[in-house]
Motif scaffolding. Structure first.
Motif, short mmCIF file in Angstrom:
data_model
loop_
_atom_site.label_atom_id
_atom_site.label_comp_id
_atom_site.label_asym_id
_atom_site.label_seq_id
_atom_site.Cartn_x
_atom_site.Cartn_y
_atom_site.Cartn_z
N VAL A 75 0.86 -1.17 -0.07
CA VAL A 75 0.03 0.22 0.22
C VAL A 75 0.82 1.25 0.06
CG1 VAL A 75 -1.75 1.50 1.50
CG2 VAL A 75 -1.96 -1.07 1.39
N PRO A 76 0.61 2.18 -1.11
CA PRO A 76 1.37 3.34 -0.89
C PRO A 76 1.03 4.01 0.51
CG PRO A 76 0.01 3.50 -2.62
CD PRO A 76 -0.40 2.16 -2.03
N ARG A 77 1.98 4.95 1.01
CA ARG A 77 2.03 5.81 2.20
C ARG A 77 1.21 7.11 1.96
NH1 ARG A 77 7.68 6.16 4.47
NH2 ARG A 77 6.51 7.40 6.11
N GLY A 78 -0.10 7.39 2.55
CA GLY A 78 -0.77 8.53 2.46
C GLY A 78 -0.07 9.76 3.26
N PRO A 79 -0.78 10.85 3.39
CA PRO A 79 -0.07 11.81 4.25
C PRO A 79 0.08 11.63 5.64
CG PRO A 79 -2.55 12.60 3.48
CD PRO A 79 -1.99 11.24 2.95
N VAL A 80 1.06 12.35 6.07
CA VAL A 80 1.54 12.19 7.75
C VAL A 80 0.20 12.92 8.30
CG1 VAL A 80 3.20 12.29 9.62
CG2 VAL A 80 3.59 11.74 7.09
N GLN A 81 -0.47 12.53 9.26
CA GLN A 81 -1.63 13.01 9.76
C GLN A 81 -1.12 13.56 11.28
OE1 GLN A 81 -5.16 10.91 9.97
NE2 GLN A 81 -5.60 11.18 7.62
N VAL A 82 -1.33 14.86 11.58
CA VAL A 82 -1.16 15.23 12.89
C VAL A 82 -2.50 15.60 13.58
CG1 VAL A 82 -0.05 17.01 14.35
CG2 VAL A 82 0.99 16.23 12.35
N ARG A 83 -3.11 14.76 14.40
CA ARG A 83 -4.46 14.99 14.83
C ARG A 83 -4.30 15.66 16.16
NH1 ARG A 83 -3.98 10.10 12.62
NH2 ARG A 83 -3.31 9.10 14.58
N VAL A 84 -4.76 16.94 16.13
CA VAL A 84 -4.71 17.71 17.31
C VAL A 84 -5.88 17.88 18.01
CG1 VAL A 84 -3.83 20.01 18.05
CG2 VAL A 84 -3.02 19.16 15.66
N LEU A 85 -5.87 17.56 19.32
CA LEU A 85 -7.19 17.69 20.26
C LEU A 85 -6.73 18.92 21.02
CD1 LEU A 85 -9.38 15.74 20.61
CD2 LEU A 85 -7.87 14.87 22.88
N VAL A 86 -7.62 20.07 20.62
CA VAL A 86 -7.29 21.37 21.17
C VAL A 86 -8.55 21.91 21.94
CG1 VAL A 86 -8.07 22.44 19.10
CG2 VAL A 86 -6.53 23.67 20.37
N ALA A 87 -8.07 22.60 23.00
CA ALA A 87 -8.99 23.04 24.02
C ALA A 87 -9.72 24.40 23.55
CB ALA A 87 -8.22 23.80 25.24
N LEU A 88 -10.96 24.61 24.00
CA LEU A 88 -11.74 25.59 23.10
C LEU A 88 -11.52 27.08 22.96
CD1 LEU A 88 -15.05 24.34 24.87
CD2 LEU A 88 -13.98 23.52 22.65
N PRO A 89 -10.87 27.50 23.92
CA PRO A 89 -10.33 29.05 23.97
C PRO A 89 -9.18 29.18 22.67
CG PRO A 89 -10.14 28.30 26.12
CD PRO A 89 -10.46 26.94 25.43
N VAL A 90 -8.49 28.30 22.64
CA VAL A 90 -7.63 28.41 21.32
C VAL A 90 -7.89 27.67 19.95
CG1 VAL A 90 -5.42 28.93 22.99
CG2 VAL A 90 -6.20 26.57 22.38
N GLU A 91 -9.12 27.19 20.14
CA GLU A 91 -9.41 26.19 18.85
C GLU A 91 -9.38 27.26 17.51
OE1 GLU A 91 -13.46 25.49 18.26
OE2 GLU A 91 -13.02 24.68 16.31
N PRO A 92 -9.96 28.43 17.63
CA PRO A 92 -10.11 29.41 16.26
C PRO A 92 -8.74 29.56 15.82
CG PRO A 92 -11.54 30.10 17.90
CD PRO A 92 -10.80 29.05 18.80
N TRP A 93 -7.86 29.76 16.76
CA TRP A 93 -6.47 30.15 16.26
C TRP A 93 -5.78 28.87 15.88
CZ3 TRP A 93 -1.78 29.26 20.00
CH2 TRP A 93 -0.71 29.61 19.41
N VAL A 94 -5.65 27.75 16.49
CA VAL A 94 -4.99 26.74 15.90
C VAL A 94 -5.75 26.16 14.77
CG1 VAL A 94 -4.71 24.28 16.59
CG2 VAL A 94 -4.34 25.97 18.28
N ARG A 95 -7.06 26.51 14.70
CA ARG A 95 -7.61 25.83 13.31
C ARG A 95 -7.10 26.59 12.10
NH1 ARG A 95 -11.72 22.15 12.77
NH2 ARG A 95 -12.35 22.31 14.91
#
Lengths: 577, 448
Positions: free
Chosen positions: B70-90
């Motif tokens: 199987v060819p490798r897909g993108p390297v995923q970075v799954r970020v679980l982020v607190a609500l106050p900084v979510e808009p910035w991090v997103r």
């Protein structure tokens, strides 16, 4: 070679070339399809062979929506779907809606087989209740972080719950010179027998708010209502006395306001509803308003219908459904949608939109004040809310209901069979065994009567009677209604809601009494003990003139059913009691 | 099982074979061989593809094996982020993804999921993300479990505060005998922005309270909360009802826990709080009276600053909330409720530092961890730190100032915002036992 033969050969050659061309195109298309499928399968590393039942790439998100905003959400979902957004793996992002009452959403989600992956009830209190009951079922210890069945809700529209009153009624309650509250409404209803008000059942946020306000008043506190206070006999007695002034319950805010648009001030003097529906009413969404409704923001405090949108975490949505949720959430927050939400009479979540600007329908002319409410009622913890809901079932106004059932010859076959199912459903849906139900069966004459009694005692007899119904003869509808009406008048039970649910599928042709005589009897009798008639026209041959006259004389309603809808109609009618 | 692709390819192959035979026959009668060769090649290719598909779908290891590597897909970075900084991090994630950066030759894709820190901690506690046990390896997982791990397990957790990271480490230390988030070294949990807890009050309400009591502090709020006559007794408008306190439900938002810690600090007038102090009956009585002024005891919202703005003074006259949340809502509140907020800084200050915490277990790959580091560096870059300031957060990058330019800190100075807060005492990070004692008390006394 003759010219004719040469021409024939040329035609055959062209035909052969054409066929070969088509076959070549088919080969290439089929080949490309097959190869692309193979390549696509390589692009999905680690995927187990998906069964048709579980599509792990599914990007269609089904959202359960509460009825009062179903039209708005459908419109928004259609526009979202028209954008044809796709996930990174090219799956179409689609929103589908399923209309459910908030308490039904809670029950279905807790049962673990919800036909939706996200929900948007009318208030966050349903999410609280859902998560509270889920955590309880998981037996979480104090101090541990309780599990939740939903993700954090996002809001796109809010609206306060208000008391809607016709302008004259509002003035009679003291508006606009003084703040009007729950106490003023309850006092007026108790002192004035002609004052008609209503609130939905506690299955709706506005019904729950009205009930909570009664429990606060009954407990003699304005904050800190506890389960013990709510269950105190004195509190229950107080709430019961208030509930006795309720005209009848019903399907919910939307139906109430639609009926108010049809019938005007004679329908109800006041009712509890979200501000948004009142704005929609005054701006003509339900037709030309017969008079203006005024939003009274209860002085003791109100609640907000905050319409959260939350993802259900069990069963776990697919990664693509999460993407669709996020995309729809962002779509709802967009400036274009937020303006549409404001135009619909909601207060949008986007604070940059002015509620007092030229595009806002939240104006004094439309009966509302965007600077209100000034205060809210303290919402108790979910366990107290559950106690209040349960206690309401005990304290709500009880009912005497006579079912009038047509078994004339035209009811034969599917019609009668579906009617029997509908009647059984009605009995199942009545929330308390303390409600009193009776039944009058008629065809050429009144053929059978089950006298009024509590469901606890009467259920078996009613079910036997329903199971044994047989179609035959003519239609003595008026005589049957009079029989039921006289039974209710004889009981002279003003503390309960007195109602007749009278169904017929054909033309009156066998009664002794005339319509005029019966209407006169109802008008006179209702001065003493009001009896409301819900007339059900079953099929297209029912005599609408008679049904309307009876409903009009008693302050009731005419409802139309078909063999396909009759069960649902009787289910709805059961919510009135 | 869907056999359509196999049948379609097989059909194409057979069709091509028939045509090839026809053209070979034509060629033997003196026709051209080019078409015959073409259709022969096409038939062979399609039949091989059909055979491959058939092997993959119907072969002995159909459900678990792929036909080819199987060819490798993108390297995923799954970020679980607190609500106050979510808009910035997103927003940062969006810009990061657009840059097309790579890790080990593969493109990096950052995915952001918003979740309150306490809710995330609860999921770690109940192992709802599916972390491996001490004796388990990835190879032992079923295909479905592995797929879940690869699509949902967080590579990075950005909770509200570092004490949540410590709580998570404490949980996993019992199970795995090691930390899952590091506190030193290259992969250590590192703050990406800071926000303080401040008093935010509607100016009309603040004016009445300050007139009656003087400087706003927890004791003043307590006295307002227990005023039996409500606002008339406090010198306010009767229409305001009772004094209504805005503090997030600590079960839904870790900000509520921070508020209780700050209240305890002021009650005892010291920055270090012990279990004995938070379980003291006198303190608990005082705290219960204070919490009696909450509008929504059940905690309808996880995110009270939003309530404060959307529902205005009807749900809360004032409360201790995150400075960034208040700053983001100042303009909206003023516009909707025609009564601006005023900001007051408490004597004992608590804050959130949003540590970027990379999961160090075998649940995520080395490439994912290193890609996460790249994203962390991006968040700490001057450009992204300026974006954080624009969203009301205090930067951790010294190159970025909050006093320069037209940002929310400058814009709302007139309402009490202070760029430098010199007169406060920093509350010490409470121990796990103190936090649990406060949560237990809340469960049994307020949010039950």
């Amino acid at each position: 070679m003759s010219r004719r033969k040469k021409n024939q050969q040329q035609v055959a050659t062209r035909l052969l070339v054409g066929i070969l061309g088509i076959l070549l195109v088919m080969c290439v298309v089929l080949g490309i399809t097959g190869i692309s499928v193979l390549i696509e399968s390589f692009r999905q590393p680690g995927q187990p062979a998906a069964s048709p039942e579980v599509n792990t790439h599914n990007a269609t998100l089904t959202i359960a929506v509460s009825p009062e905003k179903a039209v708005l959400l459908k419109n928004l979902a259609d526009k979202f779907n028209a954008r044809n957004l796709r996930t990174p793996d090219r799956q179409p992002m689609r929103i589908e809606l399923i209309e459910l009452k908030p308490d039904e959403m809670v029950e279905k989600a807790l049962a673990g087989q919800a036909p939706f992956q996200a929900l948007t009830p009318d208030s966050s209190l349903w999410l609280d209740q859902l998560n509270y009951r889920y955590a309880q079922a998981q037996q979480t210890e104090p101090g541990a972080i309780p599990p939740r069945l939903t993700g954090d809700g996002v809001r796109y529209a809010v609206t306060p719950i208000v008391i809607a009153a016709w302008e004259n009624s509002a003035r009679s309650l003291g508006w606009p010179d003084k703040a009007v509250g729950w106490t003023a409404l309850q006092t007026r209803a108790q002192q004035d027998a002609n004052f008609k008000w209503n609130h939905p059942s506690t299955a709706h946020a506005s019904g729950l708010l009205a009930t909570l306000a009664e429990f606060y008043a009954g407990a003699g506190v304005q904050r800190g209502l506890t389960a013990e206070m709510a269950q105190d006999p004195k509190t229950l007695e107080f709430v019961s006395s208030i509930e006795k002034t309720v005209r009848y319950y019903g399907e919910g805010e939307l139906t109430v306001i639609q009926r108010a648009a049809q019938e005007g001030p004679k329908y109800l003097d006041a009712f509890v509803t979200p501000e948004q529906l009142l704005v929609a009413f005054n701006t003509g969404v339900f037709g030309k308003p017969p008079a203006r409704l005024i939003a009274l923001y209860p002085a003791e405090g109100t609640l907000w219908a905050d319409h959260p949108l939350a993802l259900l975490e069990m069963p776990e949505p697919t990664a693509n459904q999460r993407r669709t949720f996020q995309a729809f959430r962002e779509y709802l927050a967009s400036a274009e949608v937020q303006k549409e939400i404001l135009r619909a009479g909601y207060r949008p979540a986007d604070l940059s939109l002015s509620l007092t600007g030229p595009d806002s329908p939240l104006t004094a002319a439309n009966g509302v004040d965007p600077m209100q409410p000034k205060t809210t009622l303290q919402l108790p913890s979910p366990d107290v809310v559950v106690v209040v809901q349960n206690a309401w079932a005990v304290t709500k106004r009880r009912a005497n209901v006579m079912l009038v059932v047509d078994t004339s010859g035209s009811m034969r076959g599917e019609k009668l069979a579906n009617m029997q199912i509908a009647l059984r459903t009605f009995l199942t849906q009545i929330p308390s065994d303390q409600e009193r139900i009776g039944l009058v069966e008629f065809n050429t004459t009144v053929t059978s009567i089950i006298e009024l009694d509590t469901l606890a005692k009467n259920r078996g007899a009613l079910l036997r009677e329903i199971d044994g119904l047989q179609a035959n003869g003519n239609t003595a509808f008026l005589d049957a209604v009079r029989t039921a009406y006289r039974r209710l008048q004889q009981s002279s039970d003003g503390e309960r809601i007195n109602a007749i649910v009278a169904m017929t599928d054909g033309r009156e042709n066998a009664s002794v009494i005339t319509l005029q005589q019966l209407v006169a009897e109802i008008r006179a009798g209702n001065q003493k003990t009001p009896v409301i008639i819900f007339s059900v026209a079953y099929g297209s041959d029912a005599d609408m003139k008679i049904l309307e006259a009876l409903a009009e004389a008693s302050g009731g309603q005419v409802r139309i059913g078909t063999p396909e809808t009759i069960r649902e109609l009787y289910k709805i009618l059961s919510s009135y009691f | 099982m869907n056999l359509a692709p196999i049948l379609v390819t097989l059909g194409g192959g057979l069709l091509a074979l028939i045509l090839a035979i026809y053209f070979w026959m034509s060629a033997s009668r003196g026709g051209r061989r080019t078409q015959a060769v073409f259709f022969t090649i096409l038939a062979v290719v399609l039949l091989i593809v059909a055979a491959g598909l058939g092997w993959q779908r119907l072969g002995p290891n159909a459900s678990s094996q792929q036909l080819v590597v199987v060819p490798r897909g993108p390297v995923q970075v799954r970020v679980l982020v607190a609500l106050p900084v979510e808009p910035w991090v997103r927003e940062a994630a969006r810009q990061f993804n657009e840059k097309g950066l790579r890790q080990d030759g593969q493109p990096i894709e950052v995915q952001v999921t918003a979740m309150d820190g306490l809710a995330a901690l609860g999921k770690f506690d109940r192992n709802e993300f599916g972390a491996l046990t001490a004796n388990q390896t990835r190879d032992q997982l079923s295909a479905q479990e592995r797929q879940k791990l690869e699509t949902t397990f967080p590579t990075v957790w950005i909770p509200d505060s570092r004490y949540l990271v410590e709580l998570a480490n404490a949980l996993y230390k019992e199970r795995l005998s090691r930390d899952v988030f590091l506190t030193d070294g290259e992969y250590r949990a590192r703050p990406i922005a800071v926000s303080l807890f401040t008093w935010g009050l509607y100016s009309s309400r603040a004016a009445a309270l300050e007139k009656k009591f003087g400087k706003i502090d927890w004791q003043v709020i307590h006295d307002a909360a227990i005023a039996k006559g409500g606002w008339p007794e406090l010198g306010g408008d009767p229409a305001w009802g009772f004094f209504k306190l805005v503090v997030p439900n600590p079960r839904r938002n870790v900000g509520g826990l921070a508020a209780m810690i700050a209240a305890a600090g002021e009650y005892y007038d010291k920055p270090n709080i012990s279990v004995a102090e938070v379980t003291d009956p006198q303190f608990q009585k005082w705290l219960k009276e204070l919490m009696g002024a909450l509008t929504d005891v059940g905690g309808a919202s996880a995110y009270t600053a939003e309530d404060f703005a959307l529902f205005g003074y009807s749900v809360g006259d004032g409360g201790q909330l995150l400075e960034s949340d208040l700053l983001n809502n100042m303009a909206g509140i003023q516009k909707r409720w025609a009564d601006p907020l005023v900001i007051r800084y408490p004597k004992y200050v608590t804050w959130f530092d949003f540590p970027f915490s990379i999961w160090m277990g075998p649940e995520t790959t080395a490439a994912e961890k290193n890609a996460a580091l790249q994203f962390e560096q991006f968040l700490l870059s001057t450009e992204m730190q300026k974006l954080a300031v624009a969203q009301g957060l205090r930067p951790v990058n010294n190159q970025v100032s909050i006093t320069a330019g037209d940002n929310l800190f400058v814009q709302w100075q007139s309402q009490g915002i202070e760029a430098v807060v010199p007169r406060t005492t920093r509350m010490a990070t409470p121990s796990r036992d103190v936090l649990q004692a406060l949560l237990r008390w809340f469960d049994l006394n307020v949010g039950k």
